[in-house]
Motif scaffolding. Structure first.
Motif, PDB file in Angstrom:
ATOM      1  N   THR A  73       3.001  92.763 -14.500  1.00  0.00           N
ATOM      2  CA  THR A  73       2.412  91.543 -13.960  1.00  0.00           C
ATOM      3  C   THR A  73       1.815  90.734 -15.083  1.00  0.00           C
ATOM      4  N   ALA A  74       1.712  89.451 -14.866  1.00  0.00           N
ATOM      5  CA  ALA A  74       1.074  88.589 -15.862  1.00  0.00           C
ATOM      6  C   ALA A  74      -0.425  88.822 -15.834  1.00  0.00           C
ATOM      7  N   PRO A  75      -1.124  88.505 -16.925  1.00  0.00           N
ATOM      8  CA  PRO A  75      -2.577  88.633 -16.917  1.00  0.00           C
ATOM      9  C   PRO A  75      -3.174  87.820 -15.774  1.00  0.00           C
ATOM     10  N   ALA A  76      -4.331  88.250 -15.287  1.00  0.00           N
ATOM     11  CA  ALA A  76      -4.959  87.558 -14.161  1.00  0.00           C
ATOM     12  C   ALA A  76      -5.148  86.078 -14.459  1.00  0.00           C
ATOM     13  N   SER A  77      -5.521  85.769 -15.688  1.00  0.00           N
ATOM     14  CA  SER A  77      -5.636  84.358 -16.069  1.00  0.00           C
ATOM     15  C   SER A  77      -5.130  84.218 -17.486  1.00  0.00           C
ATOM     16  N   SER A 115      -4.632  83.235 -21.064  1.00  0.00           N
ATOM     17  CA  SER A 115      -5.607  82.672 -21.988  1.00  0.00           C
ATOM     18  C   SER A 115      -4.980  82.114 -23.251  1.00  0.00           C
ATOM     19  N   LEU A 116      -3.672  82.263 -23.408  1.00  0.00           N
ATOM     20  CA  LEU A 116      -3.007  81.808 -24.616  1.00  0.00           C
ATOM     21  C   LEU A 116      -1.917  80.798 -24.310  1.00  0.00           C
ATOM     22  N   THR A 171       7.951  83.383 -20.377  1.00  0.00           N
ATOM     23  CA  THR A 171       8.022  84.812 -20.663  1.00  0.00           C
ATOM     24  C   THR A 171       7.265  85.140 -21.943  1.00  0.00           C
ATOM     25  N   LEU A 172       7.390  84.275 -22.954  1.00  0.00           N
ATOM     26  CA  LEU A 172       6.657  84.482 -24.198  1.00  0.00           C
ATOM     27  C   LEU A 172       5.150  84.464 -23.952  1.00  0.00           C
ATOM     28  N   ALA A 173       4.685  83.578 -23.071  1.00  0.00           N
ATOM     29  CA  ALA A 173       3.253  83.506 -22.763  1.00  0.00           C
ATOM     30  C   ALA A 173       2.770  84.808 -22.127  1.00  0.00           C
ATOM     31  N   VAL A 174       3.557  85.358 -21.207  1.00  0.00           N
ATOM     32  CA  VAL A 174       3.190  86.631 -20.572  1.00  0.00           C
ATOM     33  C   VAL A 174       3.085  87.735 -21.622  1.00  0.00           C
ATOM     34  N   LEU A 175       4.073  87.811 -22.501  1.00  0.00           N
ATOM     35  CA  LEU A 175       4.068  88.856 -23.520  1.00  0.00           C
ATOM     36  C   LEU A 175       2.945  88.658 -24.528  1.00  0.00           C
ATOM     37  N   VAL A 191      -6.091  78.714 -24.763  1.00  0.00           N
ATOM     38  CA  VAL A 191      -5.945  77.529 -23.904  1.00  0.00           C
ATOM     39  C   VAL A 191      -7.224  76.722 -23.947  1.00  0.00           C
ATOM     40  N   GLY A 192      -7.076  75.376 -24.064  1.00  0.00           N
ATOM     41  CA  GLY A 192      -8.235  74.517 -24.044  1.00  0.00           C
ATOM     42  C   GLY A 192      -8.897  74.469 -25.289  1.00  0.00           C
TER      43      GLY A 192
END
Length: 225
Positions: free
Chosen positions: A36-40, A42-43, A200-204, A224-225
């Motif tokens: 699963t992807a991270p809960a939120s 951050s990158l 997919t890259l963001a999830v990894l 992010v931000g």
């Protein structure tokens, strides 16, 4: 088949990313992604796509889309400028998409000798230089081998696109692999798969950032931000 050196990342680095080697013959490419992807998230990985692979060189995005091998005769030979049989292609691509290339060389992962350091079968000394493929010819009716010297171009059937194998293996999800392999570099140019690759890259990146930090490696993704 050209050797695709696959880093045994889970064993050697402790990262939950497994890439299955394919050397000297046929083989499957498998990626074990976080379930699963991270809960939120951050990158943001846009910097990973935009960063040049070398000072003054092309960006990662320009090299991986479209999925082709590029050759510039004015530049030294060797991946990504063409591809030698002994080039550590997977290690190099993983460095592009995960590491901050202003701090780390693109050879950083290859120099850690994460994967096999030689082909499992010796290369031939004459053309086509590649060792014989593993296994036998396809069963009758299941396909046929293509002879580039004698068969007409119309007989060629594309079954895979591996100019940039780490991208196709790690960043194209299982549900999109058949469509990706069936499409062509011309379709890549329409940015059809850019969202697939970046998401997919963001999830990894989010899942693996602490592992890279533990190893003293700076990742290219930015908060992010």
């Amino acid at each position: 088949m050209i050797r695709r050196q696959s880093p045994a990342i889970a064993a050697a680095l402790g990262l939950p990313l497994l890439l299955c080697a394919c050397s000297g013959g046929s083989g499957a490419d498998v990626v074990d992604r976080p379930s699963t992807a991270p809960a939120s998230a951050s990158l943001n990985v846009q910097n990973c796509i935009d960063q040049p692979v070398r000072p003054g060189g092309p960006s990662v995005g320009n090299l991986v889309v479209p999925d082709t091998i590029k050759v510039d005769l004015t530049q030294p030979a060797g991946f990504p400028n063409g591809r030698r049989l002994t080039d550590s292609v997977i290690d190099t691509e993983l460095a592009w998409i995960f590491l901050d290339l202003t701090r780390h060389d693109a050879n950083t992962l290859a120099q850690r000798q994460l994967g096999p350091q030689a082909n499992d079968v010796a290369f031939r000394s004459d053309f086509p230089y590649l060792a014989a493929p593993h296994g036998g010819a396809p069963a009758a009716g299941a396909g046929s081998n293509f002879n580039f010297r004698t068969d007409p171009a119309s007989a060629y059937v594309q079954v895979d696109r591996m100019g940039m194998p780490a991208i196709a293996t790690a960043l194209i999800s299982s549900s999109a692999k058949n469509a990706y392999n069936d499409d062509s570099p011309a379709i890549d140019g329409t940015v059809k798969y850019v969202n697939e690759i970046t998401s997919t890259l963001a999830v990894l990146a989010n899942a693996l950032q602490d592992d890279f930090q533990r190893l003293g490696l700076s990742i290219c993704a930015r908060p992010v931000g």
